[in-house]
Design a protein around this motif. Structure first.
Motif, PDB file in Angstrom:
ATOM      1  N   LYS B 166     -19.046  -7.345  -0.191  1.00 13.30           N
ATOM      2  CA  LYS B 166     -19.802  -8.101   0.811  1.00 13.30           C
ATOM      3  C   LYS B 166     -21.294  -7.803   0.621  1.00 13.30           C
ATOM      4  O   LYS B 166     -21.660  -6.707   0.197  1.00 13.30           O
ATOM      5  N   GLU B 167     -22.120  -8.768   0.997  1.00  7.96           N
ATOM      6  CA  GLU B 167     -23.567  -8.572   0.924  1.00  7.96           C
ATOM      7  C   GLU B 167     -23.951  -7.359   1.759  1.00  7.96           C
ATOM      8  O   GLU B 167     -23.461  -7.207   2.878  1.00  7.96           O
ATOM      9  N   GLU B 244     -19.625 -11.731 -10.081  1.00 13.75           N
ATOM     10  CA  GLU B 244     -19.032 -13.061 -10.283  1.00 13.75           C
ATOM     11  C   GLU B 244     -17.868 -13.305  -9.344  1.00 13.75           C
ATOM     12  O   GLU B 244     -17.755 -14.368  -8.734  1.00 13.75           O
ATOM     13  N   ASN B 245     -16.983 -12.310  -9.264  1.00  8.40           N
ATOM     14  CA  ASN B 245     -15.775 -12.506  -8.464  1.00  8.40           C
ATOM     15  C   ASN B 245     -16.058 -12.481  -6.971  1.00  8.40           C
ATOM     16  O   ASN B 245     -15.335 -13.092  -6.195  1.00  8.40           O
ATOM     17  N   SER B 246     -17.116 -11.780  -6.568  1.00  7.19           N
ATOM     18  CA  SER B 246     -17.455 -11.706  -5.141  1.00  7.19           C
ATOM     19  C   SER B 246     -18.567 -12.685  -4.770  1.00  7.19           C
ATOM     20  O   SER B 246     -18.998 -12.715  -3.623  1.00  7.19           O
ATOM     21  N   HIS B 247     -19.045 -13.463  -5.733  1.00  6.73           N
ATOM     22  CA  HIS B 247     -20.117 -14.446  -5.513  1.00  6.73           C
ATOM     23  C   HIS B 247     -21.348 -13.782  -4.898  1.00  6.73           C
ATOM     24  O   HIS B 247     -21.885 -14.234  -3.896  1.00  6.73           O
ATOM     25  N   LEU B 248     -21.774 -12.708  -5.508  1.00  5.47           N
ATOM     26  CA  LEU B 248     -22.942 -11.969  -5.038  1.00  5.47           C
ATOM     27  C   LEU B 248     -23.775 -11.508  -6.227  1.00  5.47           C
ATOM     28  O   LEU B 248     -23.343 -11.602  -7.376  1.00  5.47           O
ATOM     29  N   GLY B 249     -24.972 -11.030  -5.931  1.00  6.39           N
ATOM     30  CA  GLY B 249     -25.765 -10.310  -6.904  1.00  6.39           C
ATOM     31  C   GLY B 249     -25.729  -8.823  -6.578  1.00  6.39           C
ATOM     32  O   GLY B 249     -25.094  -8.402  -5.612  1.00  6.39           O
ATOM     33  N   ALA B 250     -26.434  -8.037  -7.378  1.00 12.53           N
ATOM     34  CA  ALA B 250     -26.471  -6.598  -7.129  1.00 12.53           C
ATOM     35  C   ALA B 250     -27.815  -6.048  -7.582  1.00 12.53           C
ATOM     36  O   ALA B 250     -28.485  -6.627  -8.440  1.00 12.53           O
ATOM     37  N   GLU B 251     -28.190  -4.940  -6.987  1.00 17.42           N
ATOM     38  CA  GLU B 251     -29.429  -4.257  -7.328  1.00 17.42           C
ATOM     39  C   GLU B 251     -29.063  -2.825  -7.685  1.00 17.42           C
ATOM     40  O   GLU B 251     -28.371  -2.151  -6.900  1.00 17.42           O
ATOM     41  N   VAL B 252     -29.513  -2.371  -8.837  1.00 22.40           N
ATOM     42  CA  VAL B 252     -29.202  -1.011  -9.282  1.00 22.40           C
ATOM     43  C   VAL B 252     -30.500  -0.214  -9.374  1.00 22.40           C
ATOM     44  O   VAL B 252     -31.482  -0.682  -9.965  1.00 22.40           O
ATOM     45  N   ASP B 253     -30.497   0.992  -8.786  1.00 21.52           N
ATOM     46  CA  ASP B 253     -31.653   1.890  -8.879  1.00 21.52           C
ATOM     47  C   ASP B 253     -31.463   2.818 -10.084  1.00 21.52           C
ATOM     48  O   ASP B 253     -30.600   3.694 -10.066  1.00 21.52           O
ATOM     49  N   LEU B 254     -32.279   2.584 -11.108  1.00 18.52           N
ATOM     50  CA  LEU B 254     -32.104   3.358 -12.348  1.00 18.52           C
ATOM     51  C   LEU B 254     -32.319   4.852 -12.120  1.00 18.52           C
ATOM     52  O   LEU B 254     -31.763   5.674 -12.849  1.00 18.52           O
ATOM     53  N   GLU B 255     -33.132   5.196 -11.118  1.00 19.14           N
ATOM     54  CA  GLU B 255     -33.362   6.634 -10.859  1.00 19.14           C
ATOM     55  C   GLU B 255     -32.165   7.289 -10.202  1.00 19.14           C
ATOM     56  O   GLU B 255     -32.063   8.510 -10.177  1.00 19.14           O
ATOM     57  N   ALA B 256     -31.272   6.485  -9.675  1.00 20.89           N
ATOM     58  CA  ALA B 256     -30.107   7.045  -8.977  1.00 20.89           C
ATOM     59  C   ALA B 256     -28.895   7.229  -9.891  1.00 20.89           C
ATOM     60  O   ALA B 256     -27.913   7.841  -9.493  1.00 20.89           O
ATOM     61  N   ILE B 312     -25.635   4.022  -6.151  1.00 21.64           N
ATOM     62  CA  ILE B 312     -26.591   3.626  -7.196  1.00 21.64           C
ATOM     63  C   ILE B 312     -27.228   2.278  -6.917  1.00 21.64           C
ATOM     64  O   ILE B 312     -28.028   1.795  -7.723  1.00 21.64           O
ATOM     65  N   GLY B 313     -26.903   1.667  -5.794  1.00 21.28           N
ATOM     66  CA  GLY B 313     -27.517   0.381  -5.514  1.00 21.28           C
ATOM     67  C   GLY B 313     -26.819  -0.319  -4.374  1.00 21.28           C
ATOM     68  O   GLY B 313     -26.171   0.325  -3.541  1.00 21.28           O
ATOM     69  N   ARG B 314     -26.909  -1.640  -4.394  1.00 17.73           N
ATOM     70  CA  ARG B 314     -26.451  -2.402  -3.246  1.00 17.73           C
ATOM     71  C   ARG B 314     -26.079  -3.813  -3.697  1.00 17.73           C
ATOM     72  O   ARG B 314     -26.642  -4.323  -4.662  1.00 17.73           O
ATOM     73  N   MET B 315     -25.137  -4.420  -3.010  1.00 25.72           N
ATOM     74  CA  MET B 315     -24.799  -5.813  -3.274  1.00 25.72           C
ATOM     75  C   MET B 315     -25.769  -6.691  -2.483  1.00 25.72           C
ATOM     76  O   MET B 315     -26.027  -6.438  -1.306  1.00 25.72           O
ATOM     77  N   VAL B 316     -26.276  -7.722  -3.151  1.00 25.96           N
ATOM     78  CA  VAL B 316     -27.268  -8.594  -2.505  1.00 25.96           C
ATOM     79  C   VAL B 316     -26.836 -10.052  -2.682  1.00 25.96           C
ATOM     80  O   VAL B 316     -25.926 -10.359  -3.456  1.00 25.96           O
ATOM     81  N   PHE B 322     -30.073  -7.045 -10.603  1.00 25.85           N
ATOM     82  CA  PHE B 322     -31.463  -6.585 -10.657  1.00 25.85           C
ATOM     83  C   PHE B 322     -31.473  -5.078 -10.865  1.00 25.85           C
ATOM     84  O   PHE B 322     -30.561  -4.387 -10.429  1.00 25.85           O
ATOM     85  N   VAL B 323     -32.521  -4.606 -11.540  1.00 24.58           N
ATOM     86  CA  VAL B 323     -32.706  -3.156 -11.658  1.00 24.58           C
ATOM     87  C   VAL B 323     -34.084  -2.797 -11.125  1.00 24.58           C
ATOM     88  O   VAL B 323     -35.010  -3.610 -11.171  1.00 24.58           O
ATOM     89  N   ARG B 324     -34.188  -1.612 -10.594  1.00 18.66           N
ATOM     90  CA  ARG B 324     -35.483  -1.094 -10.161  1.00 18.66           C
ATOM     91  C   ARG B 324     -35.487   0.412 -10.352  1.00 18.66           C
ATOM     92  O   ARG B 324     -34.436   1.028 -10.613  1.00 18.66           O
ATOM     93  N   ARG B 325     -36.685   0.990 -10.250  1.00 14.69           N
ATOM     94  CA  ARG B 325     -36.803   2.455 -10.308  1.00 14.69           C
ATOM     95  C   ARG B 325     -37.253   2.925  -8.951  1.00 14.69           C
ATOM     96  O   ARG B 325     -38.392   2.670  -8.560  1.00 14.69           O
ATOM     97  N   GLY B 326     -36.351   3.578  -8.201  1.00 12.63           N
ATOM     98  CA  GLY B 326     -36.686   4.090  -6.870  1.00 12.63           C
ATOM     99  C   GLY B 326     -37.191   2.979  -5.987  1.00 12.63           C
ATOM    100  O   GLY B 326     -36.545   1.950  -5.821  1.00 12.63           O
ATOM    101  N   ALA B 327     -38.405   3.163  -5.440  1.00  8.86           N
ATOM    102  CA  ALA B 327     -38.965   2.164  -4.529  1.00  8.86           C
ATOM    103  C   ALA B 327     -39.730   1.074  -5.280  1.00  8.86           C
ATOM    104  O   ALA B 327     -40.369   0.215  -4.659  1.00  8.86           O
ATOM    105  N   GLY B 328     -39.682   1.112  -6.601  1.00 10.01           N
ATOM    106  CA  GLY B 328     -40.399   0.123  -7.396  1.00 10.01           C
ATOM    107  C   GLY B 328     -39.810  -1.269  -7.246  1.00 10.01           C
ATOM    108  O   GLY B 328     -38.784  -1.461  -6.591  1.00 10.01           O
ATOM    109  N   PRO B 329     -40.466  -2.240  -7.846  1.00  9.82           N
ATOM    110  CA  PRO B 329     -40.012  -3.621  -7.725  1.00  9.82           C
ATOM    111  C   PRO B 329     -38.709  -3.859  -8.501  1.00  9.82           C
ATOM    112  O   PRO B 329     -38.507  -3.258  -9.552  1.00  9.82           O
TER     113      PRO B 329
END
Lengths: 342, 342
Positions: B166-167, B244-256, B312-316, B322-329
């Motif tokens: 879920k988002e 794909e299967n949940s029809h969502l995107g995801a954001e991964v924090d590379l620092e985590a 390590i991230g969140r479903m969006v 998407f990837v980011r480093r900590g609080a970065g974009p």
């Protein structure tokens, strides 16, 4: 998960997205709408068992150059891989619920081989109403190797095992014996069969190439037969499995063996071929034992399934297989090639 | 049925009784007393499901030259074949009940290969309390090809699928990422890893050779996670499956990203290896999503299983990773080899 052929050396990365698309397109419909297949996109399939039923599970691999000829049509290869497993399910007295298919495709076969394979799979999946629930595909440097796992269900306690035969049980078999072994000889150009009519040759070759698992009759036998297996290694060899597991011997009446017209013509021309009928494999008929009083009921049930079921002998004390002709004396089955004198 | 290698051209007759004896002797004990295995002597295995549970079934083949190196030790090959399947069972939130093994052994390997293979199988069957319920053995003219089917059970409705995210769900992963992909590079003598300590090299190679399926933790996640899979194709690739299967995107924090000391040392020496951590396969860690309020509970449960579980991230919303480093974009994951700039 039905994944794509992997062409990397160690399984890390390197998925061909083109192939992945092909596989997904060809295989996903083979789930024929079973919700537990999860569109062949998840880590595993999910199945419920009907209440009071137990799961029956079996796996068999078929390999090019071992179980089929490398230039056999891929659709027949798919069907053979499915059917030898469905035959095992039927031999347990179970109904098929679905299959898992691990297919190792040779790179040189190309998409055409995979497409023809999937077509054969599709035809059987529909014919037996038996969805593909999951699987794996690999591009192998070796021969085509297809491993099917079949899942079925049988009423708890009604499973047909090899160890349930009782002394005095009548021994019965479905269909006819020896056709597949004779068909293999025809495929190989055995001179002993050169004189057969083309119709008989074609019949025998077809019986070799395309097993007919007794999927409707297997569940009917559940609760009626005491022991059962499918004849894949040859009548005598498989009968010995029942004997060993049930701690009994058996007596087979050679005059009672159910033979097709084609097999009878072959035996008339070359009596030595009786050896193939007794010891050749790939019949995929059901061999089972039951108390005498159930024979007629089972015969009638077979007819309702479009089959014949023929008594061919009896379970006896001891541990050996004996053969006789009608009311003639029973002799221990000598094995090897010496059966030719029977 | 666990049958013998067949060396005939068409599957008719020709069983080697010597081989049959070896196989029976080596494999029968692997049923570790499960009554449904029927001593590996029947057409199929019989299993009951606990009340309220559903069956989970998966199959995966491993092939010499594709998934393992032809000279890899046979006991490790057996374990890899078992474990990649147990990992799939765990990823469904299910407990393993048993396996079916279809083993195609190359003729040139001889009995020693088969014996070492059976020894590895035996160790894992005991380690995971997961009996061999059935199987098939074939003498293949090609490379060793081992197909394992794993059967498990999960509480009905508690199965962990890929389509349940879920988002807003937190994305978590067990253990550490990238070790196996880096281990494969060490095995191949990649110069980027030449400077690592021998201890780190050995650790990474072991992680590549021997997956650790999270069999205890998978069932714990059932009812807590909303979606789950095992990381076999690489973090990003498998995360995309959830997306794909949940029809969502995801954001991964590379620092985590949870990294082993060895992987951290490798990245310090060659930051470009981040690509292997993100996209390399064979980690066999569980990647799962769950509501934020359950994160601490799951972390604690992981510790009780001797594991770590790391957010390590969140479903969006959307469909991209998407990837980011900590609080970065956050930037869309570029894929290919261009991740090296992260």
């Amino acid at each position: 998960m039905m994944s794509s052929p992997e062409d990397s050396g160690g399984g890390s990365g390197g998925k061909g997205r083109g192939e992945f698309g092909l596989i997904a397109e060809l295989f996903a419909p083979l789930a024929i709408g079973h919700p537990g297949a999860l569109h062949l996109k998840d880590d595993a399939a999910i199945l419920s068992l009907p209440k009071g039923y137990r799961l029956v599970a079996t796996t068999d691999a078929v390999v090019a150059g071992v179980h089929f000829l490398p230039d056999d049509p891929p659709d027949l290869v798919a069907k053979k891989a499915v059917r030898v497993n469905l035959s095992d399910v039927a031999a347990m007295g179970a109904e098929p619920m679905g299959i898992l298919v691990a297919a190792c495709f040779p790179k040189e076969g190309g998409e055409a081989w995979i497409e023809a394979f999937a077509r054969g799979l599709s035809e059987d999946v529909h014919a037996y109403n038996c969805p593909v629930l999951g699987g794996d595909t690999v591009a192998t440097p070796g021969p085509a190797t297809i491993t099917v796992t079949a899942l079925g269900c049988a009423p708890a306690g009604g499973e047909l095992r090899r160890d349930g035969a009782k002394e005095g049980d009548v021994l019965m078999v479905t269909g006819t014996l020896g056709d597949a072994a004779l068909g293999l000889k025809v495929c190989r150009g055995d001179p002993a069969l050169a004189g057969l009519s083309e119709t008989h040759k074609a019949f025998l070759m077809d019986r070799y190439r395309l097993p007919r698992p007794r999927v409707s009759f297997g569940p009917v036998l559940s609760g009626m037969a005491r022991s059962c297996l499918d004849v894949s290694d040859g009548l005598i060899g498989d009968l010995k499995h029942i004997c060993e597991n049930s701690h009994l011997g058996a007596e087979v009446d050679l005059e009672a063996l159910p033979l097709s017209d084609a097999a009878r013509a072959a035996l008339d021309a070359a009596p030595v071929l009786l050896g193939s009928v007794l010891c050749g494999g790939d019949d995929y008929e059901l061999l089972f034992t039951l108390p005498e009083e159930r024979v007629e009921q089972v015969r009638a049930a077979a007819v309702r399934c479009g089959l014949t079921a023929t008594p061919i002998g009896r379970m006896v004390a001891g541990s050996e297989v004996f053969v006789r002709r009608g009311a003639g004396p029973a002799e221990p089955f000598a094995g090897g090639t010496s059966w030719s004198h029977y």
